[in-house]
Design a protein around this motif. Structure first.
Motif, PDB file in Angstrom:
ATOM      1  N   LYS A  15      24.283 -10.424 -18.831  1.00  0.00           N
ATOM      2  CA  LYS A  15      25.228  -9.596 -18.052  1.00  0.00           C
ATOM      3  C   LYS A  15      24.608  -9.057 -16.831  1.00  0.00           C
ATOM      4  CE  LYS A  15      28.978  -9.492 -20.110  1.00  0.00           C
ATOM      5  NZ  LYS A  15      29.259  -9.287 -21.292  1.00  0.00           N
ATOM      6  N   GLY A  16      23.457  -8.861 -16.768  1.00  0.00           N
ATOM      7  CA  GLY A  16      22.764  -8.409 -15.785  1.00  0.00           C
ATOM      8  C   GLY A  16      23.377  -7.110 -15.011  1.00  0.00           C
ATOM      9  N   ALA A  17      24.056  -7.230 -13.973  1.00  0.00           N
ATOM     10  CA  ALA A  17      24.328  -5.803 -13.175  1.00  0.00           C
ATOM     11  C   ALA A  17      25.590  -5.336 -14.039  1.00  0.00           C
ATOM     12  CB  ALA A  17      24.973  -6.378 -11.706  1.00  0.00           C
ATOM     13  N   LEU A  18      26.345  -6.186 -14.786  1.00  0.00           N
ATOM     14  CA  LEU A  18      27.629  -5.308 -15.544  1.00  0.00           C
ATOM     15  C   LEU A  18      26.884  -4.383 -16.646  1.00  0.00           C
ATOM     16  CD1 LEU A  18      29.835  -8.353 -15.954  1.00  0.00           C
ATOM     17  CD2 LEU A  18      30.146  -6.168 -14.464  1.00  0.00           C
ATOM     18  N   ASP A  19      25.842  -4.439 -16.933  1.00  0.00           N
ATOM     19  CA  ASP A  19      25.371  -3.513 -17.909  1.00  0.00           C
ATOM     20  C   ASP A  19      25.557  -2.159 -17.295  1.00  0.00           C
ATOM     21  OD1 ASP A  19      24.742  -5.020 -20.204  1.00  0.00           O
ATOM     22  OD2 ASP A  19      22.754  -5.413 -19.305  1.00  0.00           O
ATOM     23  N   ARG A  59      17.089  -8.714  -8.912  1.00  0.00           N
ATOM     24  CA  ARG A  59      18.126  -7.863  -9.574  1.00  0.00           C
ATOM     25  C   ARG A  59      17.706  -6.727 -10.353  1.00  0.00           C
ATOM     26  NH1 ARG A  59      19.965 -11.948 -13.137  1.00  0.00           N
ATOM     27  NH2 ARG A  59      19.582 -13.702 -11.963  1.00  0.00           N
ATOM     28  N   ARG A  60      16.736  -6.832 -10.942  1.00  0.00           N
ATOM     29  CA  ARG A  60      15.895  -5.795 -11.736  1.00  0.00           C
ATOM     30  C   ARG A  60      15.699  -4.544 -10.885  1.00  0.00           C
ATOM     31  NH1 ARG A  60      11.809  -8.068 -14.107  1.00  0.00           N
ATOM     32  NH2 ARG A  60      13.219  -9.460 -15.399  1.00  0.00           N
ATOM     33  N   LEU A  61      15.100  -4.977  -9.824  1.00  0.00           N
ATOM     34  CA  LEU A  61      14.759  -3.812  -8.570  1.00  0.00           C
ATOM     35  C   LEU A  61      16.009  -3.258  -8.227  1.00  0.00           C
ATOM     36  CD1 LEU A  61      11.743  -5.271  -6.957  1.00  0.00           C
ATOM     37  CD2 LEU A  61      11.808  -3.367  -8.544  1.00  0.00           C
ATOM     38  N   VAL A  62      17.051  -4.111  -7.802  1.00  0.00           N
ATOM     39  CA  VAL A  62      18.181  -3.404  -7.567  1.00  0.00           C
ATOM     40  C   VAL A  62      18.860  -2.458  -8.626  1.00  0.00           C
ATOM     41  CG1 VAL A  62      20.759  -3.950  -6.818  1.00  0.00           C
ATOM     42  CG2 VAL A  62      18.894  -5.051  -5.673  1.00  0.00           C
ATOM     43  N   ALA A  63      18.837  -3.001  -9.743  1.00  0.00           N
ATOM     44  CA  ALA A  63      19.364  -1.979 -10.718  1.00  0.00           C
ATOM     45  C   ALA A  63      18.611  -0.598 -10.870  1.00  0.00           C
ATOM     46  CB  ALA A  63      19.333  -2.632 -12.076  1.00  0.00           C
ATOM     47  N   PHE A  64      17.245  -0.985 -10.905  1.00  0.00           N
ATOM     48  CA  PHE A  64      16.537   0.345 -11.136  1.00  0.00           C
ATOM     49  C   PHE A  64      16.604   1.342 -10.014  1.00  0.00           C
ATOM     50  CE2 PHE A  64      13.002   2.443 -13.083  1.00  0.00           C
ATOM     51  CZ  PHE A  64      12.228   3.053 -11.852  1.00  0.00           C
ATOM     52  N   ALA A 119      19.393   1.531  -8.119  1.00  0.00           N
ATOM     53  CA  ALA A 119      20.491   2.373  -8.305  1.00  0.00           C
ATOM     54  C   ALA A 119      20.422   3.490  -9.232  1.00  0.00           C
ATOM     55  CB  ALA A 119      21.673   1.104  -8.597  1.00  0.00           C
ATOM     56  N   SER A 120      19.739   3.122 -10.540  1.00  0.00           N
ATOM     57  CA  SER A 120      19.716   4.076 -11.487  1.00  0.00           C
ATOM     58  C   SER A 120      19.184   5.273 -11.196  1.00  0.00           C
ATOM     59  CB  SER A 120      19.038   3.525 -12.797  1.00  0.00           C
ATOM     60  OG  SER A 120      17.681   3.533 -12.599  1.00  0.00           O
ATOM     61  N   ILE A 121      18.311   5.535 -10.134  1.00  0.00           N
ATOM     62  CA  ILE A 121      17.887   6.572  -9.705  1.00  0.00           C
ATOM     63  C   ILE A 121      18.014   7.227  -8.275  1.00  0.00           C
ATOM     64  CG2 ILE A 121      15.699   6.236 -11.075  1.00  0.00           C
ATOM     65  CD1 ILE A 121      14.116   5.378  -8.638  1.00  0.00           C
ATOM     66  N   GLY A 122      18.958   6.468  -7.768  1.00  0.00           N
ATOM     67  CA  GLY A 122      19.562   6.760  -6.518  1.00  0.00           C
ATOM     68  C   GLY A 122      18.637   6.500  -5.329  1.00  0.00           C
ATOM     69  N   GLN A 123      18.087   5.387  -5.308  1.00  0.00           N
ATOM     70  CA  GLN A 123      17.124   5.205  -4.270  1.00  0.00           C
ATOM     71  C   GLN A 123      17.883   4.016  -3.195  1.00  0.00           C
ATOM     72  OE1 GLN A 123      13.873   5.627  -2.878  1.00  0.00           O
ATOM     73  NE2 GLN A 123      14.615   3.900  -1.376  1.00  0.00           N
ATOM     74  N   PRO A 124      18.322   4.173  -2.286  1.00  0.00           N
ATOM     75  CA  PRO A 124      18.780   3.272  -1.383  1.00  0.00           C
ATOM     76  C   PRO A 124      17.913   1.920  -0.957  1.00  0.00           C
ATOM     77  CG  PRO A 124      18.791   5.126  -0.015  1.00  0.00           C
ATOM     78  CD  PRO A 124      17.946   5.386  -1.366  1.00  0.00           C
ATOM     79  N   PHE A 125      18.401   0.766  -1.436  1.00  0.00           N
ATOM     80  CA  PHE A 125      17.492  -0.353  -1.654  1.00  0.00           C
ATOM     81  C   PHE A 125      18.186  -1.722  -1.331  1.00  0.00           C
ATOM     82  CE2 PHE A 125      14.079  -2.673  -3.256  1.00  0.00           C
ATOM     83  CZ  PHE A 125      14.260  -3.706  -4.019  1.00  0.00           C
ATOM     84  N   SER A 126      17.555  -2.492  -0.849  1.00  0.00           N
ATOM     85  CA  SER A 126      18.140  -4.106  -0.603  1.00  0.00           C
ATOM     86  C   SER A 126      16.639  -4.871  -0.817  1.00  0.00           C
ATOM     87  CB  SER A 126      18.788  -3.916   0.767  1.00  0.00           C
ATOM     88  OG  SER A 126      17.932  -3.949   1.848  1.00  0.00           O
TER      89      SER A 126
END
Lengths: 404, 476
Positions: free
Chosen positions: A276-280, B249-254, B256-263
């Protein structure tokens, strides 16, 4: 050596401007009957330069300093006493450096007191000799305080950073397990892990099939040093600075040992959620907006998993207690389109419940932590509201991690 | 352990091995006999001090004494054999047959899964040597990749588990990452945009703590916008936990979860693994940081050419900071192909690592075995390959110096390690075990070592022409 000068100098420091005479050599001498040398800032700077040139206060001698400084009218007597005071002034500073780095907080706490005492001594002594020494002493004390403060900061930051890394690692592990679970299901069609659960009496619970090797390898690692079941990484609030008891690896290893693909019952959709990746993330967000998932369905799932497990039935009571106490019960149907993800999110919410509870008083915390550690469902064991354990608001306003 | 035996060894046996080539046959047979016969050690072994406390205290009763002596005999024998193989493979009188024979003998004595640290280590060395022999026999030259023991051959679960264990048992990974991160934090304290070019992102775990640190900065600037460009190799190198995209993707998600602007971006290396700076997308006003982690235990070695081209390219970009994490190896004279210094150094280094892992998990069990199998075994192979590679005279002097020294030669300035950084490192390793030591070498390098052996170093460099930002913490 001090006493005769004391009177004179106190007199001097009060009546500074009228009493000093600049000699030819640039030395400032007082005009009392017994001329005393005033160690002005410039003179002191030259002194310090000369001393450093000679290799430090321990190596330098009054004679060599005199030679290097090349100031007329400066006698060995002046230099001897000044050097002695300088050496004493340097000493506490050096000690602090060595100790504080090696022994951390405790020693530096002691050192600080010691240094305060000694630096106040220095200040007393230096009152007699004018501004330059006082400046040095005060600077030293400030340095001490600064170092101490910095160390505290470093310690705190280190803890947070280790936790952040731990969370990230958790995420990797989860994703890997999910992928493997998906693969297992696709390949075997059955649930070989369930069949392969050995009869485990150790506190880690069962190891799984596809991940059996890994779990097996970790299993006998166990908790060799007898760590307490480690409480959630997230539970380390800012108030807990007990780094001695901080063993992040224990919990992750326990987690590893319990990773197994979940049974392909209709309530679970493991395979579907892998990739799901980002959807999670967005699902998690929705969940918070809506409220916690119904505990009842969670309990049902657990029952399945608890069945085959020795040593984990004990914890079930605690978990149920947890869920019952939860007052907010959201609707069953969170949303048709989310049905698939329901149980994954239920997982997360189980953990939410668990973790919310866990953040209450500690005795309960320890007990619950044991329960959680053995919780076979915890494929995302260390998450609170989101897989990265951070409070996320659905309105998109993300806050930095606040450990509740 | 290594040191004492090394001395013992050098005192006696080296003279046997480095005799002239005139009577090579006689020497060969003498050598052979002396090695193969169990009781013919020409001298009484000195006390071998073994790190990790395996047999350091002298026992009182004679039975244990004998046992200890036997242990020492065994250890020395293993060292003899290893040195003999090394000599046969790398020394002046290269002899594959001799090496093969000794390896067979070694394999009878040791195995990778049981025994003391030394025995297992010897077994891995034996495997690595065997690899070299096999590949050399097949392709007629020293290859770039051995057949087995390559890390990609292990299942992802194994790799993942081993990585988790490695992190928990030892501070190597955290030390490298946190020290580099702290240096980066200090260097970009006032910047609003930060761009990090990462050579070897692996699974991206280094950036988790950096992002967290950015986000929880108390000072006025909120978390800067972080851009990470990953240098990715072609599809030939299979990432261990999935692809670079997954890491991204994992880094982007992480973030996002802590509120760090990231690309997140990628920059592919050319087919010959050389780095083209123009492939990077740069933005005005951003602080550029180059992060080059080379030798953590769970990394596989990149080719020196690739690293060299990366560092050279990085320099042309005038980065604010370059962080370099590498093995701290002793390098001896290399022009005349004297492998001994490097070989012994590698033996010492891996013994130290083994001992340090043992201290991390006191029991002998599969956990350590897993880490050894998945990570250390391949690294030993890679090290041996490097030692064994025929030195190209022109670049030999360069190749065997530390990468940090190369950076210095390229004109980068050393940037000081701050008190906070040093302090953090000490606190970190104290969490693990007393045997670890952090020392400051030079002004810009922190070295993590086990007991007296230096293992891993983090050094920081700055461009001489870049404008330095005022950092909030002190540089000591």
């Amino acid at each position: 050596m001090f006493h005769p000068n004391k009177k004179a100098s106190t007199m001097n420091s009060h009546e500074r401007s009228g009493m000093c005479v600049q000699g030819d050599s640039g030395l400032v001498l007082t005009t009392d009957p017994k001329p005393r040398l005033r160690w002005t800032v410039e003179l002191h700077e030259r002194f310090v330069d000369a001393v450093t040139q000679l290799g430090g206060p321990d190596k330098a001698t009054p004679k060599t300093i005199m030679r290097v400084m090349g100031v007329k009218g400066l006698t060995l007597y002046h230099l001897k006493s000044h050097l002695q005071k300088f050496r004493l002034g340097k000493q506490p500073h050096k000690e602090f450096n060595d100790h504080s780095i090696k022994d951390g907080m405790r020693a530096s706490g002691l050192e600080f007191h010691r240094n305060t005492a000694s630096s106040s001594n220095i200040i007393n002594r230096t009152m007699n000799d004018g501004n330059s020494h006082m400046i040095v002493a005060i600077r030293m004390q400030m340095e001490v305080q600064r170092r101490l403060h910095e160390q505290l900061e470093v310690q705190r930051h280190l803890q947070l950073r280790i936790e952040a890394q731990g969370k990230y690692m958790q995420n990797i592990l989860e994703k890997a397990c999910q992928t493997l679970a998906g693969e297992n299901m696709a390949v075997s069609g059955g649930y070989k892990a369930m069949g392969g659960i050995p009869n485990n009496n150790n506190q880690q619970g069962g190891g799984g099939g596809g991940i059996g090797d890994m779990a097996g390898g970790i299993k006998d690692f166990g908790s060799p040093l007898g760590f307490p079941s480690f409480q959630d990484l997230n539970l380390y609030g800012g108030d807990q600075l007990d780094l001695d008891g901080f063993m992040p690896h224990n919990d992750s290893l326990l987690c590893l040992g319990k990773k197994k693909p979940r049974p392909p019952t209709p309530t679970t959709n493991y395979g579907g959620s892998s990739g799901k990746g980002a959807l999670d993330w967005s699902d998690d967000l929705r969940l918070q907006d809506i409220g916690m998932a119904p505990p009842s369905s969670c309990v049902v799932e657990q029952e399945d998993d608890f069945k085959g497990m020795d040593g984990t039935l004990v914890e079930r009571d605690q978990l149920e207690e947890m869920y019952d106490a939860k007052s907010v019960v959201a609707d069953e149907g969170i949303g048709g389109d989310h049905k698939n993800n329901n149980n994954n999110n239920n997982n997360n919410n189980n953990n939410n419940n668990a973790s919310l509870k866990l953040q209450r008083p500690s005795p309960r915390r320890a007990a619950l932590a044991v329960g959680r550690a053995n919780h076979p469902l915890t494929t995302a064991p260390l998450t609170t509201n989101s897989p990265f354990g951070v409070d996320l608001h659905y309105d998109g306003r993300c806050r930095p991690p606040t450990y509740q | 352990m290594a040191m004492a035996v090394d001395n013992a060894f050098n005192g006696v046996a080296v003279s046997n091995y480095s005799t002239s080539t005139n009577n090579s046959d006689d020497d060969f047979h003498d050598l052979f006999d002396s090695i193969m016969s169990i009781d013919a050690l020409p001298y009484s072994p000195q006390v071998v001090e073994v790190d990790g406390g395996t047999n350091c205290n002298s026992p009182s009763n004679p039975a244990e004494d004998r046992e200890e002596e036997e242990e020492e005999f065994k250890s020395l024998r293993l060292y003899h054999l290893l040195m003999a193989v090394a000599d046969a493979m790398f020394g002046d009188n290269k002899s594959r047959e001799l090496a093969q024979v000794i390896l067979i003998r070694l394999n009878e004595l040791v195995s990778t899964s049981h025994g003391t640290n030394l025995e297992r280590l010897t077994a891995y060395y034996a495997q690595a040597f065997q690899d070299l022999l096999d590949c050399a026999a097949v392709s007629g030259g020293v290859p770039n990749k051995p057949h087995h023991l390559h890390r990609d051959d292990h299942s992802p679960t194994d790799v993942l588990a081993a990585f988790q264990l490695l992190q928990d048992m030892s501070p190597y990974v955290k030390f490298g990452h946190f020290t580099a991160n702290q240096a980066i934090l200090e260097a970009v304290a006032d910047d609003r945009r930060v761009h990090i070019v990462d050579y070897n992102i692996m699974e991206g775990i280094q950036w988790a703590s950096l992002m967290q640190a950015f986000v929880s900065r108390k000072d006025s600037p909120p978390a800067p916008h972080l851009r990470i460009t990953v240098i990715s190799r072609g599809p030939s190198s299979r990432r261990w936990i999935g692809t670079v995209q997954e890491t991204g993707r994992r880094l982007v998600a992480f973030a996002a979860s802590i509120g760090q602007p990231f690309s997140f971006h990628q920059c592919k290396l050319d087919s010959d693994e050389s780095f083209r700076p123009s492939g990077l997308k740069l933005v005005r006003g951003e602080a550029l940081v180059v992060n080059c982690v080379l030798h953590l235990p769970h990394f596989s070695n990149s080719s020196p050419e690739s690293i060299a081209s990366f560092l050279a390219g990085a320099k042309t970009l005038n980065p604010r900071l370059v962080t370099l994490v590498e093995e701290e190896i002793e390098h001896g004279p290399t022009i005349d192909g004297d492998y001994k210094v490097q070989f012994l150094d590698s033996l010492e280094r891996y013994s130290a690592i083994y001992d340090s892992l043992e201290a991390g998990i006191p029991m002998k069990n599969r956990a350590r075995g897993l880490v050894e199998k998945v990570f250390l075994g391949p690294r030993i192979s890679a090290t041996l390959r490097r030692i064994g590679q025929p030195q190209r005279a022109a670049t030999a002097a360069e190749e065997n110096c530390l990468w940090g020294e190369r950076l210095e030669k390229m004109g980068l300035k050393a940037a000081a390690i701050s008190f906070a950084n040093h302090c953090q490192a000490r606190l970190l390793v104290d969490l693990f075990n007393d045997g670890y030591r952090v020392e400051e070498l030079g002004s810009n390098k922190l070295v993590l070592g086990w007991k007296s052996k230096r293992l891993l170093s983090v050094s920081i460099w700055a461009s001489s022409s870049s404008s330095s930002s005022s950092s909030s913490s002190d540089s000591e």
